[in-house]
Each structure stands twice: as C-alpha cells, then as structure tokens.
Design an enzyme around this catalytic site. Structure first.
Site, PDB file in Angstrom:
ATOM      1  CD  GLU A  11     -11.668  -4.906  -9.607  1.00  0.00           C
ATOM      2  OE1 GLU A  11     -10.940  -3.978  -9.537  1.00  0.00           O
ATOM      3  OE2 GLU A  11     -11.265  -6.148  -9.125  1.00  0.00           O
ATOM      4  CG  MET A 174      -1.808  -3.899  -7.803  1.00  0.00           C
ATOM      5  SD  MET A 174      -2.427  -3.414  -5.979  1.00  0.00           S
ATOM      6  CE  MET A 174      -1.033  -4.091  -4.963  1.00  0.00           C
ATOM      7  CG  ASP A 198      -5.856   5.594  -9.082  1.00  0.00           C
ATOM      8  OD1 ASP A 198      -6.482   4.440  -8.846  1.00  0.00           O
ATOM      9  OD2 ASP A 198      -4.908   5.491  -9.592  1.00  0.00           O
TER      10      ASP A 198
HETATM   11  N1  ADE Z   1      -5.489  -0.063  -8.992  1.00  0.00           N
HETATM   12  C1  ADE Z   1      -6.311   1.089  -8.997  1.00  0.00           C
HETATM   13  N2  ADE Z   1      -5.428   2.098  -9.217  1.00  0.00           N
HETATM   14  C2  ADE Z   1      -4.343   1.540  -9.109  1.00  0.00           C
HETATM   15  C3  ADE Z   1      -2.791   2.200  -8.769  1.00  0.00           C
HETATM   16  N3  ADE Z   1      -2.872   3.414  -8.761  1.00  0.00           N
HETATM   17  N4  ADE Z   1      -1.743   1.296  -8.863  1.00  0.00           N
HETATM   18  C4  ADE Z   1      -1.923  -0.143  -8.779  1.00  0.00           C
HETATM   19  N5  ADE Z   1      -3.219  -0.723  -8.919  1.00  0.00           N
HETATM   20  C5  ADE Z   1      -4.339  -0.186  -9.000  1.00  0.00           C
END
Ligand code: ADE
Length: 230
Positions: A11, A174, A198
């Site tokens: 990142e 997070m 995602d």
């Molecule tokens: N970072 C990328 N995808 C995530 C997810 N599904 N949950 C938490 N942090 C993420």
C-alpha cells in the site's frame, strides 16, 4: 507536512518509490520516509496491520513530524450494495465496529466515556478526493461513506450484513478508525481512502489475493492526484 499511512508494504511502496529527497527514520519499529511528492512535503509510513499499530503510528507522525493533514490509504472489503471490486470509498467518517460495551447499555461501536465515537473526516479533503477521483479514475465508481474498522478480516455474509445494518458501513478494514480517533484527539484533519479488493463475504480471502494489486493502483493514482491539487 502531509502524513500518508498504509498498513501494508504493497500500500505504500509505490508512493515511497515516487518520492524525491527521501530520508528514512525509524520509531517503534516503523520506517518513516520524509521527502517530496508532487512538490509537497510528505511523510509516508507503513503502520502494520490492525488498530493498535495504526494508533501508535499516527501519534508518532503527529508528535515527531508536525503533521498538518493525515491520509490513510489501502484496500478494504466492500459493504455497500452497489460497490464493486476496484471501486473507491472516501471516508465520510469512521467507527470501530469491534468496540463493544453493549452490556453496560452503550451502542455497539460506542467508546465508553468518550463524547465522540464516530469520527468525521475533513470536508475539504473529502471534496478534493471526490473531485480528483473522478478525474484520475474515470472508469471506476467513487463513493463517500462510512468506514468501519476492527481487528477482523470480514469474510462472511452474516458479519457483512451486521456491519451494514448496525453502522451503515460502506467498507470494512482494520485501521482507519484508529487513525481517525488519534487524529480527532489531536485536532488533525484526516481522510481515509480505500480501494475495494473484495466484498467482505465468503469469497473475500480469494478475491483479496486476486484483486489487491489492481485496487492499489487506483488508490495510488488518487493519492498522487490529491497531492497535485492540495
Ligand atoms: N481489507 C481488505 N478486505 C478486508 C476485509 N474483507 N475485512 C477487513 N479488512 C479488509
């Protein structure tokens, strides 16, 4: 001086590579790169994953580097129904979804004995990010919405829908709300910029691995575009 924080190597590495007059200094095991990016003075750092790493990193940026603005960049799981992988979420505000003192009558996400638990991002940074995103990433959607953060990778429909129903979350990650809380306590304007890797459902882990790199390209373009403008 603008502080730019990403949780992971992927990142921040493209941004660090693009810096001029780069110097490195380390605190708490984190490497802080000072230098010039798009003619702006910046500090770029990889915080590590999770809220504790992010809170520590943010406070170090503020105390040691005299940061005036904070940007958190990275990827996230999409929550809002219209969001597709590759799209971008710009934080309207951020909350910790795993802060749970509900047994004492607090709402989920409410931090006991604090006046504020949902931390608003800076209006000017949001507007700049929104306008820049349209210009530099015309082929994807860009949303302004709530970022929900917790020390959990979200990978089930059940949890995903809880985050939507309880918080109105647009994306889950997070770290963002930890930076937001530290920024709020220090009176520093911030924005969180996250590209969707995602959809935070059963397929999230595989999708994350497949699309993370492509998503990061969009977010790097956005950060560089914002610096060009600011
Ligand atoms: N970072 C990328 N995808 C995530 C997810 N599904 N949950 C938490 N942090 C993420």
């Amino acid at each position: 001086m603008i502080g730019i924080i990403g949780a992971m190597e992927e990142e921040v590495s493209l941004l660090i590579d693009a810096m001029e007059k780069k110097e490195k200094i380390s605190f708490a095991g984190m490497d802080f790169y000072t230098g010039i990016l798009k003619k702006k003075k910046v500090v770029i750092v990889k915080s590590g994953i999770g809220k504790v790493n992010m809170a520590l990193c943010t406070q170090i940026l503020i105390d040691k580097f005299g940061i005036t603005h904070l940007i958190n960049t990275g990827v996230a799981g999409g929550l809002y129904k219209d969001i597709e992988v590759g799209d971008i979420v710009i934080s309207s505000d951020a909350v910790q979804h795993d802060m749970d003192a509900t047994v004492f009558g607090y709402k989920l996400g409410e931090i006991p004995q604090m006046k504020v638990s949902v931390f608003p991002a800076d209006e000017k940074l949001i507007q700049t990010a929104k306008n820049t995103c349209r210009r530099v990433n015309p082929d994807i959607q860009c949303f302004v919405g709530r970022v929900v953060s917790g020390d959990q990778f979200i990978s089930s429909n059940e949890k995903k829908h809880q985050l939507i129903d309880e918080f109105g979350g647009y994306c889950a990650e997070m770290e963002g709300a930890a930076m937001a809380q530290a920024a709020y306590l220090n009176g520093i304007p911030f924005v969180i910029l996250r590209a969707i890797s995602d959809k935070a459902d059963q397929k999230a882990a595989g999708s994350y691995e497949e699309f993370e790199k492509a998503a990061i390209k969009h977010i790097v373009r956005l950060v560089l575009g914002i610096l060009d403008k600011e």
